[in-house]
Design a protein around this motif. Structure first.
Motif, PDB file in Angstrom:
ATOM      1  N   GLY A  66      18.762   4.981  -7.183  1.00  0.00           N
ATOM      2  CA  GLY A  66      18.202   6.254  -7.604  1.00  0.00           C
ATOM      3  C   GLY A  66      19.203   7.388  -7.451  1.00  0.00           C
ATOM      4  O   GLY A  66      19.353   8.235  -8.343  1.00  0.00           O
ATOM      5  N   ILE A  76      14.015  14.235 -13.001  1.00  0.00           N
ATOM      6  CA  ILE A  76      14.114  13.859 -11.590  1.00  0.00           C
ATOM      7  C   ILE A  76      12.743  13.418 -11.059  1.00  0.00           C
ATOM      8  O   ILE A  76      12.634  12.427 -10.327  1.00  0.00           O
ATOM      9  CB  ILE A  76      14.698  15.028 -10.763  1.00  0.00           C
ATOM     10  CG1 ILE A  76      16.160  15.256 -11.163  1.00  0.00           C
ATOM     11  CG2 ILE A  76      14.583  14.749  -9.266  1.00  0.00           C
ATOM     12  CD1 ILE A  76      16.803  16.500 -10.568  1.00  0.00           C
ATOM     13  N   ALA A  77      11.683  14.123 -11.452  1.00  0.00           N
ATOM     14  CA  ALA A  77      10.337  13.732 -10.993  1.00  0.00           C
ATOM     15  C   ALA A  77      10.003  12.317 -11.477  1.00  0.00           C
ATOM     16  O   ALA A  77       9.496  11.491 -10.709  1.00  0.00           O
ATOM     17  CB  ALA A  77       9.300  14.736 -11.492  1.00  0.00           C
ATOM     18  N   TRP A  78      10.310  12.020 -12.726  1.00  0.00           N
ATOM     19  CA  TRP A  78       9.992  10.692 -13.260  1.00  0.00           C
ATOM     20  C   TRP A  78      10.912   9.619 -12.681  1.00  0.00           C
ATOM     21  O   TRP A  78      10.509   8.458 -12.559  1.00  0.00           O
ATOM     22  CB  TRP A  78      10.020  10.697 -14.788  1.00  0.00           C
ATOM     23  CG  TRP A  78       8.733  11.204 -15.372  1.00  0.00           C
ATOM     24  CD1 TRP A  78       8.528  12.366 -16.066  1.00  0.00           C
ATOM     25  CD2 TRP A  78       7.450  10.563 -15.302  1.00  0.00           C
ATOM     26  NE1 TRP A  78       7.203  12.489 -16.425  1.00  0.00           N
ATOM     27  CE2 TRP A  78       6.523  11.393 -15.977  1.00  0.00           C
ATOM     28  CE3 TRP A  78       6.988   9.377 -14.727  1.00  0.00           C
ATOM     29  CZ2 TRP A  78       5.161  11.068 -16.085  1.00  0.00           C
ATOM     30  CZ3 TRP A  78       5.636   9.044 -14.843  1.00  0.00           C
ATOM     31  CH2 TRP A  78       4.747   9.888 -15.517  1.00  0.00           C
ATOM     32  N   LEU A  79      12.126   9.998 -12.337  1.00  0.00           N
ATOM     33  CA  LEU A  79      13.015   9.036 -11.662  1.00  0.00           C
ATOM     34  C   LEU A  79      12.413   8.637 -10.306  1.00  0.00           C
ATOM     35  O   LEU A  79      12.327   7.447  -9.969  1.00  0.00           O
ATOM     36  CB  LEU A  79      14.410   9.653 -11.480  1.00  0.00           C
ATOM     37  CG  LEU A  79      15.430   8.844 -10.677  1.00  0.00           C
ATOM     38  CD1 LEU A  79      15.732   7.498 -11.328  1.00  0.00           C
ATOM     39  CD2 LEU A  79      16.739   9.656 -10.501  1.00  0.00           C
ATOM     40  N   PHE A  80      11.992   9.631  -9.537  1.00  0.00           N
ATOM     41  CA  PHE A  80      11.337   9.312  -8.262  1.00  0.00           C
ATOM     42  C   PHE A  80      10.031   8.552  -8.506  1.00  0.00           C
ATOM     43  O   PHE A  80       9.679   7.650  -7.735  1.00  0.00           O
ATOM     44  CB  PHE A  80      11.070  10.582  -7.453  1.00  0.00           C
ATOM     45  CG  PHE A  80      12.246  11.053  -6.642  1.00  0.00           C
ATOM     46  CD1 PHE A  80      12.565  10.450  -5.426  1.00  0.00           C
ATOM     47  CD2 PHE A  80      13.046  12.095  -7.067  1.00  0.00           C
ATOM     48  CE1 PHE A  80      13.650  10.881  -4.669  1.00  0.00           C
ATOM     49  CE2 PHE A  80      14.138  12.543  -6.313  1.00  0.00           C
ATOM     50  CZ  PHE A  80      14.436  11.927  -5.115  1.00  0.00           C
ATOM     51  N   ALA A  81       9.290   8.906  -9.552  1.00  0.00           N
ATOM     52  CA  ALA A  81       8.024   8.217  -9.835  1.00  0.00           C
ATOM     53  C   ALA A  81       8.269   6.735 -10.105  1.00  0.00           C
ATOM     54  O   ALA A  81       7.518   5.876  -9.637  1.00  0.00           O
ATOM     55  CB  ALA A  81       7.326   8.867 -11.031  1.00  0.00           C
ATOM     56  N   LEU A 112      10.566   4.882  -8.938  1.00  0.00           N
ATOM     57  CA  LEU A 112      11.004   4.164  -7.740  1.00  0.00           C
ATOM     58  C   LEU A 112       9.997   4.241  -6.598  1.00  0.00           C
ATOM     59  O   LEU A 112       9.810   3.272  -5.860  1.00  0.00           O
ATOM     60  CB  LEU A 112      12.352   4.729  -7.272  1.00  0.00           C
ATOM     61  CG  LEU A 112      13.474   4.683  -8.317  1.00  0.00           C
ATOM     62  CD1 LEU A 112      14.735   5.348  -7.767  1.00  0.00           C
ATOM     63  CD2 LEU A 112      13.768   3.256  -8.766  1.00  0.00           C
ATOM     64  N   ASN A 113       9.357   5.389  -6.419  1.00  0.00           N
ATOM     65  CA  ASN A 113       8.519   5.576  -5.237  1.00  0.00           C
ATOM     66  C   ASN A 113       7.020   5.495  -5.535  1.00  0.00           C
ATOM     67  O   ASN A 113       6.227   5.355  -4.616  1.00  0.00           O
ATOM     68  CB  ASN A 113       8.877   6.902  -4.557  1.00  0.00           C
ATOM     69  CG  ASN A 113       8.404   7.014  -3.106  1.00  0.00           C
ATOM     70  OD1 ASN A 113       7.877   8.030  -2.686  1.00  0.00           O
ATOM     71  ND2 ASN A 113       8.567   5.955  -2.331  1.00  0.00           N
ATOM     72  N   SER A 114       6.640   5.566  -6.817  1.00  0.00           N
ATOM     73  CA  SER A 114       5.216   5.359  -7.131  1.00  0.00           C
ATOM     74  C   SER A 114       4.994   4.000  -7.787  1.00  0.00           C
ATOM     75  O   SER A 114       4.086   3.278  -7.398  1.00  0.00           O
ATOM     76  CB  SER A 114       4.685   6.477  -8.040  1.00  0.00           C
ATOM     77  OG  SER A 114       4.472   7.663  -7.295  1.00  0.00           O
ATOM     78  N   VAL A 115       5.816   3.641  -8.782  1.00  0.00           N
ATOM     79  CA  VAL A 115       5.572   2.374  -9.488  1.00  0.00           C
ATOM     80  C   VAL A 115       6.269   1.210  -8.785  1.00  0.00           C
ATOM     81  O   VAL A 115       5.647   0.210  -8.458  1.00  0.00           O
ATOM     82  CB  VAL A 115       5.984   2.475 -10.967  1.00  0.00           C
ATOM     83  CG1 VAL A 115       5.670   1.162 -11.690  1.00  0.00           C
ATOM     84  CG2 VAL A 115       5.258   3.627 -11.643  1.00  0.00           C
ATOM     85  N   GLU A 116       7.579   1.341  -8.521  1.00  0.00           N
ATOM     86  CA  GLU A 116       8.273   0.195  -7.899  1.00  0.00           C
ATOM     87  C   GLU A 116       7.776  -0.062  -6.471  1.00  0.00           C
ATOM     88  O   GLU A 116       7.798  -1.196  -5.997  1.00  0.00           O
ATOM     89  CB  GLU A 116       9.797   0.418  -7.889  1.00  0.00           C
ATOM     90  CG  GLU A 116      10.557  -0.847  -7.512  1.00  0.00           C
ATOM     91  CD  GLU A 116      12.058  -0.713  -7.705  1.00  0.00           C
ATOM     92  OE1 GLU A 116      12.607   0.366  -7.409  1.00  0.00           O
ATOM     93  OE2 GLU A 116      12.685  -1.693  -8.168  1.00  0.00           O
ATOM     94  N   MET A 117       7.324   0.960  -5.782  1.00  0.00           N
ATOM     95  CA  MET A 117       6.800   0.752  -4.429  1.00  0.00           C
ATOM     96  C   MET A 117       5.575  -0.158  -4.472  1.00  0.00           C
ATOM     97  O   MET A 117       5.251  -0.833  -3.493  1.00  0.00           O
ATOM     98  CB  MET A 117       6.451   2.084  -3.774  1.00  0.00           C
ATOM     99  CG  MET A 117       6.176   1.951  -2.277  1.00  0.00           C
ATOM    100  SD  MET A 117       6.300   3.522  -1.426  1.00  0.00           S
ATOM    101  CE  MET A 117       4.798   4.315  -1.978  1.00  0.00           C
ATOM    102  N   LEU A 120       7.388  -4.002  -6.687  1.00  0.00           N
ATOM    103  CA  LEU A 120       8.349  -4.914  -6.067  1.00  0.00           C
ATOM    104  C   LEU A 120       7.703  -5.757  -4.959  1.00  0.00           C
ATOM    105  O   LEU A 120       7.881  -6.974  -4.940  1.00  0.00           O
ATOM    106  CB  LEU A 120       9.590  -4.180  -5.561  1.00  0.00           C
ATOM    107  CG  LEU A 120      10.693  -5.167  -5.171  1.00  0.00           C
ATOM    108  CD1 LEU A 120      12.023  -4.828  -5.798  1.00  0.00           C
ATOM    109  CD2 LEU A 120      10.805  -5.285  -3.670  1.00  0.00           C
ATOM    110  N   ARG A 131      -1.382   1.958 -10.392  1.00  0.00           N
ATOM    111  CA  ARG A 131      -0.216   2.642 -10.952  1.00  0.00           C
ATOM    112  C   ARG A 131      -0.093   2.384 -12.459  1.00  0.00           C
ATOM    113  O   ARG A 131       0.174   3.298 -13.242  1.00  0.00           O
ATOM    114  CB  ARG A 131       1.050   2.169 -10.246  1.00  0.00           C
ATOM    115  CG  ARG A 131       1.148   2.638  -8.789  1.00  0.00           C
ATOM    116  CD  ARG A 131       1.313   4.140  -8.742  1.00  0.00           C
ATOM    117  NE  ARG A 131       1.453   4.584  -7.366  1.00  0.00           N
ATOM    118  CZ  ARG A 131       0.427   4.973  -6.602  1.00  0.00           C
ATOM    119  NH1 ARG A 131      -0.796   4.992  -7.076  1.00  0.00           N
ATOM    120  NH2 ARG A 131       0.655   5.366  -5.368  1.00  0.00           N
TER     121      ARG A 131
END
Lengths: 212, 212
Positions: free
Chosen positions: B73, B98-103, B105-110, B113, B140
């Motif tokens: 990220g 940037i918000a969608w980049l974090f989304a 990784l931290n909302s969908v990939e969390m 994965l 999600r």
């Protein structure tokens, strides 16, 4: 400078209180001494206006002038760019802070939050299907342990990376998941001893209690 | 301008090939036409020099001049700041990216994965302890579905946020987890049809195959 506006739920059940993510944003704003106010949306009814600000129907989001930002990581980065108390301004310090911010959320929390979901669901420790997640979290904490035994804060001075990482570790500690990782626990204790954390935490608890 | 240097493993087993995270970095560099070269560290022996660049003993990391960056990220954000092909330069476009980049990784990939870890471990679908993670991922994807049915790319033009989100969804699709979410699947297919993805994917496959 106009106030930042942080939006959170009007109320949440007792269990998540103290853990709702507006805490991370409040904490950062308190550390930086930036002016802000808190607004609320209904917990029980996530309307289109809520989803327009936060597409997952979660909280918080931050409004700064004519920009609305969701995702706590993005909000912390945004605030970091507005205060040297939250992120060093030099290129290397800035870069290290951003790397550790992502590490907190995408390396550690990606392992710890799903693990905590199983803990909240009371999935017994000897359930075979828990092993992949137990191992995943252990792997991350084992790598964090030597890092945190050698420094006070992740990227030099205290930063938004520490707000994210310490709050991620708080949830692990809630289920005693730091027992074998004393440096992680010492770090978390150091971070949450800061007055800005105490203020943010007390304010969140009072906010939700006011709607009981 | 000196070349960017991406470091990945010298070899990995067949299962993760095509999914190792240097793919996201290669993809971004290909999209932007930025000059780069790829270096390797041993998969079987994570030495101190490796951990100094990547504290979790993972890959990739990126070297840009005298700065070394870990966390995909953070690397994507760094590259986004160097190319308008990866992130809009205007404040709102940058903030949304940037918000969608974090989304991603931290909302969908969390959610996705850890779910995929259970899939890789062949945890049966009717295992009660799978339910918290199945529900987390479904929540999600249900929120992503209307978003992706209304736009081609997350933050206006194609950006690093799409590289992250599409690659996150690829792993879900590998276990047929997008069957009930056609807009998510169409979006992932649209993103991975881009020539820069095809080049990055072929290069990663060739890199690992060369060490067999």
């Amino acid at each position: 400078m106009a106030d930042f506006v942080v939006t959170t739920f009007d109320w949440v059940p007792k269990t998540p209180r103290g853990l709702v993510r507006d805490l991370r944003v409040r904490w950062a704003l308190e550390e930086a001494g930036l002016p802000y106010r808190v607004e609320s949306v209904p917990f029980g009814d996530r309307k289109a206006g809520h989803l327009a600000h936060q597409p997952f129907g979660q909280v918080p989001w931050l409004v700064d002038g004519n920009i609305s930002i969701f995702e706590t990581g993005a909000i912390l980065l945004h605030l970091g760019e507005r205060s040297a108390a939250l992120m060093p301004a030099d290129p290397r310090g800035r870069s290290d802070t951003i790397a550790w911010l992502f590490a907190a959320l995408n390396s550690v929390e990606m392992a710890s939050l799903p693990w905590a979901l199983l803990m909240f669901a009371n999935v017994p420790a000897d359930t075979p299907s828990r092993k992949p997640l137990d191992d995943f979290l252990k792997l991350r904490l084992q790598r964090m342990e030597p890092v945190l035994s050698q420094r006070d804060w992740l990227a030099g001075p205290f930063s938004v990376a520490d707000i994210a990482m310490a709050d991620v570790l708080r949830l692990v500690d809630r289920f005693d998941g730091l027992a074998d990782h004393p440096a992680c626990r010492t770090y978390m204790t150091r971070a949450t001893a800061r007055p800005a954390f105490a203020k943010a935490h007390a304010d969140q608890m009072a906010h939700f209690a006011a709607a009981d």
